[in-house]
Design an enzyme around this catalytic site. Structure first.
Site, PDB file in Angstrom:
ATOM      1  N   LYS A 228       0.828  -1.215   0.000  1.00  0.00           N
ATOM      2  CA  LYS A 228       0.000   0.000   0.000  1.00  0.00           C
ATOM      3  C   LYS A 228       0.859   1.261   0.000  1.00  0.00           C
ATOM      4  O   LYS A 228       0.662   2.168  -0.811  1.00  0.00           O
ATOM      5  CB  LYS A 228      -0.918   0.011   1.228  1.00  0.00           C
ATOM      6  CG  LYS A 228      -1.565   1.357   1.507  1.00  0.00           C
ATOM      7  CD  LYS A 228      -2.459   1.331   2.728  1.00  0.00           C
ATOM      8  CE  LYS A 228      -1.845   1.815   4.004  1.00  0.00           C
ATOM      9  NZ  LYS A 228      -1.616   3.266   4.150  1.00  0.00           N
ATOM     10  N   ASN A 229       1.788   1.334   0.943  1.00  0.00           N
ATOM     11  CA  ASN A 229       2.510   2.594   1.108  1.00  0.00           C
ATOM     12  C   ASN A 229       3.502   2.869  -0.014  1.00  0.00           C
ATOM     13  O   ASN A 229       3.942   4.009  -0.182  1.00  0.00           O
ATOM     14  CB  ASN A 229       3.173   2.654   2.491  1.00  0.00           C
ATOM     15  CG  ASN A 229       2.122   2.828   3.577  1.00  0.00           C
ATOM     16  OD1 ASN A 229       0.972   3.172   3.296  1.00  0.00           O
ATOM     17  ND2 ASN A 229       2.503   2.565   4.818  1.00  0.00           N
TER      18      ASN A 229
ATOM     19  N   CYS B   3      -5.504   8.700   8.922  1.00  0.00           N
ATOM     20  CA  CYS B   3      -5.607   8.135  10.273  1.00  0.00           C
ATOM     21  C   CYS B   3      -5.160   9.160  11.296  1.00  0.00           C
ATOM     22  O   CYS B   3      -4.225   9.921  11.071  1.00  0.00           O
ATOM     23  CB  CYS B   3      -4.710   6.908  10.407  1.00  0.00           C
ATOM     24  SG  CYS B   3      -5.405   5.426   9.691  1.00  0.00           S
TER      25      CYS B   3
ATOM     26  N   ARG C 296       0.230  15.329  13.207  1.00  0.00           N
ATOM     27  CA  ARG C 296       0.942  14.838  12.018  1.00  0.00           C
ATOM     28  C   ARG C 296       1.468  16.030  11.230  1.00  0.00           C
ATOM     29  O   ARG C 296       0.919  16.409  10.205  1.00  0.00           O
ATOM     30  CB  ARG C 296       0.026  13.922  11.191  1.00  0.00           C
ATOM     31  CG  ARG C 296      -0.398  12.705  11.989  1.00  0.00           C
ATOM     32  CD  ARG C 296      -1.131  11.675  11.166  1.00  0.00           C
ATOM     33  NE  ARG C 296      -0.276  10.951  10.254  1.00  0.00           N
ATOM     34  CZ  ARG C 296      -0.660   9.883   9.573  1.00  0.00           C
ATOM     35  NH1 ARG C 296      -1.867   9.411   9.710  1.00  0.00           N
ATOM     36  NH2 ARG C 296       0.172   9.289   8.751  1.00  0.00           N
TER      37      ARG C 296
ATOM     38  N   ASP D 116       3.407   0.319  12.280  1.00  0.00           N
ATOM     39  CA  ASP D 116       2.141  -0.149  11.702  1.00  0.00           C
ATOM     40  C   ASP D 116       1.792  -1.574  12.153  1.00  0.00           C
ATOM     41  O   ASP D 116       0.684  -2.042  11.906  1.00  0.00           O
ATOM     42  CB  ASP D 116       2.176  -0.059  10.166  1.00  0.00           C
ATOM     43  CG  ASP D 116       2.217   1.395   9.708  1.00  0.00           C
ATOM     44  OD1 ASP D 116       1.867   2.281  10.510  1.00  0.00           O
ATOM     45  OD2 ASP D 116       2.625   1.654   8.558  1.00  0.00           O
TER      46      ASP D 116
ATOM     47  N   ARG E 236      -9.241   0.327   3.681  1.00  0.00           N
ATOM     48  CA  ARG E 236      -8.260   1.246   3.096  1.00  0.00           C
ATOM     49  C   ARG E 236      -6.977   0.514   2.716  1.00  0.00           C
ATOM     50  O   ARG E 236      -6.280   0.924   1.780  1.00  0.00           O
ATOM     51  CB  ARG E 236      -7.884   2.340   4.113  1.00  0.00           C
ATOM     52  CG  ARG E 236      -8.885   3.430   4.279  1.00  0.00           C
ATOM     53  CD  ARG E 236      -8.310   4.523   5.155  1.00  0.00           C
ATOM     54  NE  ARG E 236      -6.905   4.725   4.847  1.00  0.00           N
ATOM     55  CZ  ARG E 236      -5.938   4.910   5.750  1.00  0.00           C
ATOM     56  NH1 ARG E 236      -6.222   4.959   7.021  1.00  0.00           N
ATOM     57  NH2 ARG E 236      -4.699   5.064   5.360  1.00  0.00           N
TER      58      ARG E 236
HETATM   59  N1  EPU Z   1       7.001  14.090  11.325  1.00  0.00           N
HETATM   60  C1  EPU Z   1       7.344  15.392  11.646  1.00  0.00           C
HETATM   61  N2  EPU Z   1       7.402  16.302  10.622  1.00  0.00           N
HETATM   62  C2  EPU Z   1       7.146  15.980   9.326  1.00  0.00           C
HETATM   63  C3  EPU Z   1       6.804  14.648   9.022  1.00  0.00           C
HETATM   64  C4  EPU Z   1       6.744  13.733  10.055  1.00  0.00           C
HETATM   65  O1  EPU Z   1       7.592  15.722  12.801  1.00  0.00           O
HETATM   66  O2  EPU Z   1       7.229  16.869   8.469  1.00  0.00           O
HETATM   67  C5  EPU Z   1       6.954  13.092  12.416  1.00  0.00           C
HETATM   68  C6  EPU Z   1       5.550  12.488  12.568  1.00  0.00           C
HETATM   69  O3  EPU Z   1       4.745  13.294  13.420  1.00  0.00           O
HETATM   70  C7  EPU Z   1       5.868  11.127  13.164  1.00  0.00           C
HETATM   71  C8  EPU Z   1       7.207  10.751  12.522  1.00  0.00           C
HETATM   72  O4  EPU Z   1       7.756  11.989  12.036  1.00  0.00           O
HETATM   73  O5  EPU Z   1       6.038  11.229  14.556  1.00  0.00           O
HETATM   74  C9  EPU Z   1       7.132   9.782  11.347  1.00  0.00           C
HETATM   75  O6  EPU Z   1       6.198  10.234  10.376  1.00  0.00           O
HETATM   76  P1  EPU Z   1       6.328   9.876   8.828  1.00  0.00           P
HETATM   77  O7  EPU Z   1       6.408  11.147   8.073  1.00  0.00           O
HETATM   78  O8  EPU Z   1       7.401   8.856   8.642  1.00  0.00           O
HETATM   79  O9  EPU Z   1       4.923   9.207   8.563  1.00  0.00           O
HETATM   80  P2  EPU Z   1       4.030   9.317   7.256  1.00  0.00           P
HETATM   81  O10 EPU Z   1       4.892   9.421   6.062  1.00  0.00           O
HETATM   82  O11 EPU Z   1       2.962  10.313   7.455  1.00  0.00           O
HETATM   83  C10 EPU Z   1       4.042   6.752   6.744  1.00  0.00           C
HETATM   84  C11 EPU Z   1       3.020   5.686   6.539  1.00  0.00           C
HETATM   85  C12 EPU Z   1       2.360   5.352   7.868  1.00  0.00           C
HETATM   86  C13 EPU Z   1       3.425   4.919   8.869  1.00  0.00           C
HETATM   87  C14 EPU Z   1       4.523   5.979   8.983  1.00  0.00           C
HETATM   88  C15 EPU Z   1       5.698   5.548   9.827  1.00  0.00           C
HETATM   89  C16 EPU Z   1       2.305   6.109   4.293  1.00  0.00           C
HETATM   90  C17 EPU Z   1       1.235   6.567   3.392  1.00  0.00           C
HETATM   91  N3  EPU Z   1       2.030   6.149   5.578  1.00  0.00           N
HETATM   92  O12 EPU Z   1       3.338   7.891   7.250  1.00  0.00           O
HETATM   93  O13 EPU Z   1       1.521   4.253   7.606  1.00  0.00           O
HETATM   94  O14 EPU Z   1       2.851   4.729  10.140  1.00  0.00           O
HETATM   95  O15 EPU Z   1       5.036   6.293   7.663  1.00  0.00           O
HETATM   96  O16 EPU Z   1       6.275   4.390   9.327  1.00  0.00           O
HETATM   97  O17 EPU Z   1       3.368   5.692   3.848  1.00  0.00           O
HETATM   98  C18 EPU Z   1      -0.415   2.924   7.714  1.00  0.00           C
HETATM   99  O18 EPU Z   1      -0.049   2.358   6.678  1.00  0.00           O
HETATM  100  O19 EPU Z   1      -1.359   2.512   8.413  1.00  0.00           O
HETATM  101  C19 EPU Z   1       0.277   4.137   8.137  1.00  0.00           C
HETATM  102  C20 EPU Z   1      -0.243   4.997   8.997  1.00  0.00           C
END
Ligand code: EPU
Length: 418
Positions: A22-23, A117, A122, A305, A397
């Site tokens: 998915k991701n 989610c 975030r 996850d 999803r």
């Molecule tokens: N963060 C910041 N600033 C930013 C971006 C992130 O402080 O600009 C912090 C977030 O608050 C969090 C940490 O960094 O504490 C990690 O966030 P990340 O950006 O890695 O998460 P994401 O890209 O929004 C993806 C996955 C999530 C998964 C996370 C961590 C996708 C679409 N989503 O989210 O997957 O939990 O990486 O591995 O790739 C899921 O599949 O159910 C899901 C939520």
């Protein structure tokens, strides 16, 4: 509205095939905006998040054609709009990839702040900081990110936190930027590597993905081609944990065992047997589960996850286990649902202390988010009696043919209209 009705107690046995990640898919699809020509993408999972991101591309003017249920062709040649308003992006967090992709393509992007989610704040400050380093002027107001630039210029960016989304977004913006980009403290998740491989197969020059320093040499043009998405690490981990939870014996096929090492190691620590093959893992359990401590971390650490599924598994392991959430602020919301099934868990901030009980008992619960939903399904499979899981939209999803795959392994699970 639909719910799952699960009659617990059946051991899962047999074979299951894991779908595309998915991701990775939700990033590779918007990456097609950067390509002049047709992108053929195979191993696309048939899930709600993929439909939603494809719909966004179509609204922007892309032509999307299904070749079969898991292969699509995307042609973004005729896309002219750089605007993704709230109605378009609200259903999905990963719509932030439109920011890097549209800016890379049009030097302009107007993207509403996404939904998705909810497990804590975030922020997207790292995405914005990186894009600004490439010369973009960014205004965030009224819930919209408005980015523009005359010439995108590669630069060195140090990420203050390891972020999957920001790493991928910066790669998307940088592949056609002028000169060299270096992303330091980059995320190393398998899907980050997959997006880099996709871009490279279309003509980009991205090196070092999978390490914490990614180097990108900007190119003028990306051309169409074919690419197959990697297998889903989290879906594979979910089935590994479900096999262990039910004392089953399951061969999980179409996986990359290296991506599963943190899960394999934890299951072995808990008395579960895991055998790795080239592109499959067998998980079976004959002994009682024992306690373990888990801390979720960016890859190659234990994935956040899979935190809800592993908490569910530990809820019936002998002894006291401690699970620490190392990525998100507030990812234990589902624990109250699990407590309704008899689990003995205390949450304090980012830590859960789990006293193993003999058996969970079936009850009505609701999926609070995607992975929490998967965890509750596993809880239902292990529990005594009937569990009803409401709010299936979260689970839909991200898991392709979830109940069909579980049924084929012997689970008693039905999707029922409410
Ligand atoms: N963060 C910041 N600033 C930013 C971006 C992130 O402080 O600009 C912090 C977030 O608050 C969090 C940490 O960094 O504490 C990690 O966030 P990340 O950006 O890695 O998460 P994401 O890209 O929004 C993806 C996955 C999530 C998964 C996370 C961590 C996708 C679409 N989503 O989210 O997957 O939990 O990486 O591995 O790739 C899921 O599949 O159910 C899901 C939520």
């Amino acid at each position: 509205m639909e719910k799952f009705v699960i009659k617990g107690g059946n051991r899962l046995t047999g074979e299951v095939t894991i779908s595309g990640a998915k991701n990775a898919a939700v990033a590779v699809i918007p990456a097609a905006l950067l390509v002049e020509g047709v992108c053929r993408i195979e191993n696309i999972p048939n899930i709600q998040d993929v439909s939603v991101i494809l719909e966004m591309l179509v609204k922007l003017g892309a032509k999307v054609q299904y070749i079969n249920s898991n292969t699509i062709e995307i042609d973004c040649t005729k896309v002219e709009s750089y605007k993704a308003p709230y109605e378009m992006v609200r259903k999905m967090r990963a719509s932030y990839y439109l920011l890097g992709a549209l800016l890379g393509r049009f030097k302009r992007a107007y993207v509403a702040m996404p939904g998705g989610c909810d497990f804590g704040v975030r922020p997207i400050d790292q995405h914005i900081k990186g894009l600004e380093a490439f010369g973009a002027k960014i205004k965030v107001s009224h819930g919209v990110i408005d980015a523009s630039v005359d010439h995108l210029k590669g630069n060195q960016v140090y990420m203050d936190v390891v972020s999957v989304g920001a790493t991928i977004n910066l790669m998307l913006a940088a592949v056609k930027a002028e000169g060299i980009t270096v992303i330091e403290n980059a995320a190393k998740e398998p899907h980050v590597v997959d997006v880099a491989n996709f871009l490279n197969s279309m003509g980009a020059i991205v090196k070092g993905a999978g390490t914490d320093v990614i180097k990108i040499k900007g190119v003028k043009k990306l051309e169409g081609g074919s690419y197959a998405i990697i297998p889903d690490q989290i879906e594979a981990g979910t089935f590994m944990i479900a096999a262990a939870a039910t004392g089953g014996d399951v061969l999980i096929k179409n996986v990359i065992p290296k991506h599963l090492e943190s899960i394999t190691a934890k299951l072995i620590e808990m008395n579960v047997n895991v055998e790795e093959y080239d592109d499959a893992v067998r998980v079976w359990r004959t002994k009682k589960l024992t306690k373990a401590n888990v801390k979720t971390l960016p890859y190659p650490g234990f994935p956040t996850d899979l935190q809800p599924p592993i908490v569910v598994l530990l809820s019936t392991a002998e002894g006291t286990s401690i699970v620490t959430e190392g990525v998100w602020d507030n990812r234990f919301q589902y624990v109250d649902e699990l407590k309704r099934m008899g689990a003995n868990i205390k949450v304090d901030g980012r830590t859960a202390i789990i006293e193993g009980i003999h058996q969970l008992s079936g009850s009505p619960v609701k999926a609070t988010d995607l992975r929490a939903g998967a965890g509750l399904v596993i809880a239902g499979l292990m529990a005594d009696g009937v569990t009803e899981i409401h709010d299936l939209k979260h689970i839909d999803r991200g898991y392709e043919y979830f109940e069909e795959k579980l049924s084929s392994l012997g689970a008693d699970i039905k999707r029922v209209k409410e």
